[in-house]
Structures are given as C-alpha cells and as structure tokens.
Design a protein around this motif. Structure first.
Motif, PDB file in Angstrom:
ATOM      1  N   GLY A   8       0.788  -1.223   0.000  1.00  0.00           N
ATOM      2  CA  GLY A   8       0.000   0.000   0.000  1.00  0.00           C
ATOM      3  C   GLY A   8       0.822   1.276   0.000  1.00  0.00           C
ATOM      4  O   GLY A   8       0.261   2.380  -0.031  1.00  0.00           O
ATOM      5  N   ALA A   9       2.142   1.166   0.023  1.00  0.00           N
ATOM      6  CA  ALA A   9       3.001   2.351   0.057  1.00  0.00           C
ATOM      7  C   ALA A   9       2.988   3.080  -1.280  1.00  0.00           C
ATOM      8  O   ALA A   9       3.021   2.459  -2.344  1.00  0.00           O
ATOM      9  CB  ALA A   9       4.420   1.953   0.419  1.00  0.00           C
ATOM     10  N   LYS A  10       2.953   4.409  -1.212  1.00  0.00           N
ATOM     11  CA  LYS A  10       2.977   5.254  -2.403  1.00  0.00           C
ATOM     12  C   LYS A  10       4.132   6.254  -2.295  1.00  0.00           C
ATOM     13  O   LYS A  10       4.547   6.623  -1.202  1.00  0.00           O
ATOM     14  CB  LYS A  10       1.653   6.022  -2.547  1.00  0.00           C
ATOM     15  N   LYS A  11       4.618   6.689  -3.439  1.00  0.00           N
ATOM     16  CA  LYS A  11       5.687   7.691  -3.505  1.00  0.00           C
ATOM     17  C   LYS A  11       6.911   7.235  -2.698  1.00  0.00           C
ATOM     18  O   LYS A  11       7.486   7.994  -1.913  1.00  0.00           O
ATOM     19  CB  LYS A  11       5.201   9.049  -2.986  1.00  0.00           C
ATOM     20  N   VAL A  12       7.312   5.991  -2.889  1.00  0.00           N
ATOM     21  CA  VAL A  12       8.461   5.437  -2.156  1.00  0.00           C
ATOM     22  C   VAL A  12       9.756   6.062  -2.665  1.00  0.00           C
ATOM     23  O   VAL A  12      10.021   6.091  -3.867  1.00  0.00           O
ATOM     24  CB  VAL A  12       8.522   3.905  -2.326  1.00  0.00           C
ATOM     25  N   GLN A  13      10.552   6.564  -1.733  1.00  0.00           N
ATOM     26  CA  GLN A  13      11.847   7.146  -2.068  1.00  0.00           C
ATOM     27  C   GLN A  13      12.883   6.685  -1.045  1.00  0.00           C
ATOM     28  O   GLN A  13      12.556   6.373   0.097  1.00  0.00           O
ATOM     29  CB  GLN A  13      11.776   8.678  -2.082  1.00  0.00           C
ATOM     30  N   THR A  14      14.152   6.655  -1.462  1.00  0.00           N
ATOM     31  CA  THR A  14      15.235   6.281  -0.558  1.00  0.00           C
ATOM     32  C   THR A  14      16.287   7.383  -0.514  1.00  0.00           C
ATOM     33  O   THR A  14      16.423   8.167  -1.456  1.00  0.00           O
ATOM     34  CB  THR A  14      15.913   4.966  -0.983  1.00  0.00           C
ATOM     35  N   ALA A  15      16.998   7.427   0.607  1.00  0.00           N
ATOM     36  CA  ALA A  15      18.061   8.422   0.787  1.00  0.00           C
ATOM     37  C   ALA A  15      19.072   7.876   1.786  1.00  0.00           C
ATOM     38  O   ALA A  15      18.743   7.009   2.605  1.00  0.00           O
ATOM     39  CB  ALA A  15      17.488   9.744   1.291  1.00  0.00           C
ATOM     40  N   LYS A  16      20.295   8.355   1.716  1.00  0.00           N
ATOM     41  CA  LYS A  16      21.330   7.959   2.657  1.00  0.00           C
ATOM     42  C   LYS A  16      21.215   8.777   3.938  1.00  0.00           C
ATOM     43  O   LYS A  16      20.717   9.900   3.943  1.00  0.00           O
ATOM     44  CB  LYS A  16      22.723   8.153   2.053  1.00  0.00           C
ATOM     45  N   THR A  17      21.645   8.171   5.033  1.00  0.00           N
ATOM     46  CA  THR A  17      21.686   8.868   6.314  1.00  0.00           C
ATOM     47  C   THR A  17      23.124   8.836   6.811  1.00  0.00           C
ATOM     48  O   THR A  17      23.589   7.822   7.333  1.00  0.00           O
ATOM     49  CB  THR A  17      20.765   8.196   7.359  1.00  0.00           C
ATOM     50  N   ASP A  18      23.846   9.898   6.591  1.00  0.00           N
ATOM     51  CA  ASP A  18      25.251   9.955   6.994  1.00  0.00           C
ATOM     52  C   ASP A  18      25.390   9.942   8.505  1.00  0.00           C
ATOM     53  O   ASP A  18      24.560  10.505   9.228  1.00  0.00           O
ATOM     54  CB  ASP A  18      25.919  11.216   6.427  1.00  0.00           C
ATOM     55  N   GLY A  19      26.448   9.279   8.972  1.00  0.00           N
ATOM     56  CA  GLY A  19      26.748   9.295  10.402  1.00  0.00           C
ATOM     57  C   GLY A  19      25.988   8.295  11.224  1.00  0.00           C
ATOM     58  O   GLY A  19      26.023   8.342  12.457  1.00  0.00           O
ATOM     59  N   ALA A  20      25.311   7.336  10.559  1.00  0.00           N
ATOM     60  CA  ALA A  20      24.564   6.306  11.282  1.00  0.00           C
ATOM     61  C   ALA A  20      25.158   4.940  10.960  1.00  0.00           C
ATOM     62  O   ALA A  20      24.694   4.233  10.077  1.00  0.00           O
ATOM     63  CB  ALA A  20      23.088   6.349  10.917  1.00  0.00           C
ATOM     64  N   GLY A  21      26.218   4.582  11.648  1.00  0.00           N
ATOM     65  CA  GLY A  21      26.836   3.276  11.461  1.00  0.00           C
ATOM     66  C   GLY A  21      27.655   3.154  10.190  1.00  0.00           C
ATOM     67  O   GLY A  21      28.062   4.138   9.582  1.00  0.00           O
ATOM     68  N   ASP A  22      27.883   1.907   9.781  1.00  0.00           N
ATOM     69  CA  ASP A  22      28.696   1.623   8.601  1.00  0.00           C
ATOM     70  C   ASP A  22      27.924   1.837   7.309  1.00  0.00           C
ATOM     71  O   ASP A  22      28.499   2.126   6.270  1.00  0.00           O
ATOM     72  CB  ASP A  22      29.204   0.175   8.659  1.00  0.00           C
ATOM     73  N   GLU A  23      26.619   1.655   7.364  1.00  0.00           N
ATOM     74  CA  GLU A  23      25.765   1.914   6.206  1.00  0.00           C
ATOM     75  C   GLU A  23      24.351   2.167   6.716  1.00  0.00           C
ATOM     76  O   GLU A  23      23.947   1.660   7.761  1.00  0.00           O
ATOM     77  CB  GLU A  23      25.778   0.741   5.224  1.00  0.00           C
ATOM     78  N   SER A  24      23.620   2.965   5.986  1.00  0.00           N
ATOM     79  CA  SER A  24      22.249   3.269   6.402  1.00  0.00           C
ATOM     80  C   SER A  24      21.437   3.738   5.207  1.00  0.00           C
ATOM     81  O   SER A  24      21.973   4.320   4.263  1.00  0.00           O
ATOM     82  CB  SER A  24      22.228   4.337   7.496  1.00  0.00           C
ATOM     83  N   THR A  25      20.151   3.464   5.269  1.00  0.00           N
ATOM     84  CA  THR A  25      19.237   3.878   4.208  1.00  0.00           C
ATOM     85  C   THR A  25      17.943   4.377   4.833  1.00  0.00           C
ATOM     86  O   THR A  25      17.410   3.760   5.759  1.00  0.00           O
ATOM     87  CB  THR A  25      18.908   2.705   3.264  1.00  0.00           C
ATOM     88  N   ALA A  26      17.448   5.492   4.330  1.00  0.00           N
ATOM     89  CA  ALA A  26      16.152   6.019   4.747  1.00  0.00           C
ATOM     90  C   ALA A  26      15.147   5.733   3.643  1.00  0.00           C
ATOM     91  O   ALA A  26      15.428   5.972   2.464  1.00  0.00           O
ATOM     92  CB  ALA A  26      16.247   7.518   4.998  1.00  0.00           C
TER      93      ALA A  26
END
Length: 236
Positions: A152-170
């Motif tokens: 049911g999710a709409k307008k799905v987008q991803t972004a990086k989150t700097d400074g949160a561990g070795d890797e992160s995704t928003a």
C-alpha cells in the motif's frame, strides 16, 4: 467520545510499520524472526577461520533515545518509558515503541508513532553461515527491501543517512491507515554486526494538516543516529 479519539483508537493497532523487526498490521513476528537463518546463532564459538563478532551487547531499546528526542518526536506520549516488545534473548534482539496524540480542538489532532528495533548477530563456526557482520549486512538488505515493498506504500523514495553506522538507508513513503493518510519514514542502519531499524510516522486527523515528509525524515534520521550511538555505547 470525541470523533478524533474514536479514529485514534482504530489507528493505534495499525500504526506500526510492517518491517520485520517491529510488530505491525502485517502480522509479522515482533521477535524479528521468521524462522529462517536470520535468527541469531547460538552455535559454537567461531573457528580460527571465522572472525568473532565485534559487538556482544545491545542497549535497552526503551532507553535508546534521550528525553529531549522523545519530547520532540512524540511530545504528547502518555508513556515516556516506552512500550517494550517481547524478546527471549535481550542480547540479540529488542524493540520499543511510543505513540503521541496531540489534540488541538477544532484544529484537529496530530498523531505520531515512533519505534526502534535492534538485531545483533554472532559469528557462526560454520563458514557457510559466516561472520556476524556478514549476517547483519544480509539482514540489513532485507530490512531495506521490506520497507521499500510495504503493501500500500505510495511515492516510495530512498536516501542515505550519513553518520549512522557503517551503512544506512532512509525509506520514505505515503500510506493510508483506516482511510487516514500517513507520512512514514523508516531508517535502517548497520553498525558492524548490529542492525538498527527506526520507524517514525505521523498523520493529521479531524481536520489537522498532514505532517511534512521532510520534517519527519530529518527527525527520524537524528533518532537513528542516536540509536546507533546507544548500541555502540552499550559495548563500552
């Protein structure tokens, strides 16, 4: 009962986003395990060919955020101590959640939901299973995919989150619960062999404006950094 209060009661059970680490409307396991090899290993100690896991402990998930952070993200929560999830091994898995309903009379109600999940992996003596870090990296990828594929999710987008561990995704998206539009942000972060998942969503009810996605994202990213820092601190 006030109209917004009735709607809130029907929304509370469905506010949690259906990501594996967090209990939600999808019926996923609140212990974060689907019966697969994602479950933390309790096998023998790693052999000389398998590196030991970096982190051995997890923080209390209900203490992952400062009072100031909770005051900003869930200002009207009735349980500042959070609602802990169930776990049969607090060194490997833990969750906690908060909700907030800010009623403003004719101006409507602002609802917010915040939860955090921690998952830690040990290294396994079997090289086919791998190190705690590799297992966490695999789970991290699954968490991101699950959030992006939320039903049911709409307008799905991803972004990086700097400074949160070795890797992160928003991951941000719009979704409707009981016909009410929600703005949602899920942050998945990995610090060595620990995966941290933070969900933060909000909605305007009874005539209130829908919250700004950019503001929710910024708040969730700050919370994720704080949760990762708590995990590192728990290990001295």
């Amino acid at each position: 009962m006030h109209r917004s209060a009735k709607r809130l009661a029907s929304l509370l059970a469905c506010a949690a986003v259906p990501v594996m680490l967090v209990a939600g409307c999808s019926g996923s396991d609140s212990n974060g395990s689907d019966g697969s090899s994602d479950a933390p290993s309790t096998s023998a100690k790693p052999s000389a060919t398998v590196a030991a896991a970096k982190y051995k402990k997890l923080p209390n998930p209900c203490e992952a955020f400062s009072k100031d952070t909770l005051g900003k993200l869930v200002p009207k929560t009735k349980n500042k101590g959070g609602e802990p999830g169930t776990s049969d091994d607090a060194t490997s898995h833990g969750t906690c959640s908060w909700d907030s309903s800010d009623e403003n009379g004719v101006d409507g109600t602002q609802f917010r939901w915040l939860d955090v999940g921690f998952q830690r992996y040990d290294s396994d003596a079997n090289p086919a299973v791998g190190t705690g870090e590799k297992r966490a990296a695999d789970f991290y990828a699954k968490q991101v995919a699950n959030a992006k594929g939320t039903e049911g999710a709409k307008k799905v987008q991803t972004a990086k989150t700097d400074g949160a561990g070795d890797e992160s995704t928003a991951i941000t998206y719009d979704i409707k619960k009981d016909k009410t539009p929600f703005k949602n942000t899920t942050i998945v972060a990995r610090a060595a062999n620990i995966v941290v998942t933070v969900n933060y969503n909000g909605a305007g009810m009874a005539g209130a404006d829908t919250p700004k996605a950019a503001k929710l994202l910024k708040s969730a990213q700050a919370a994720a950094k704080e949760a990762v820092a708590a995990a590192v601190k728990a290990n001295g």
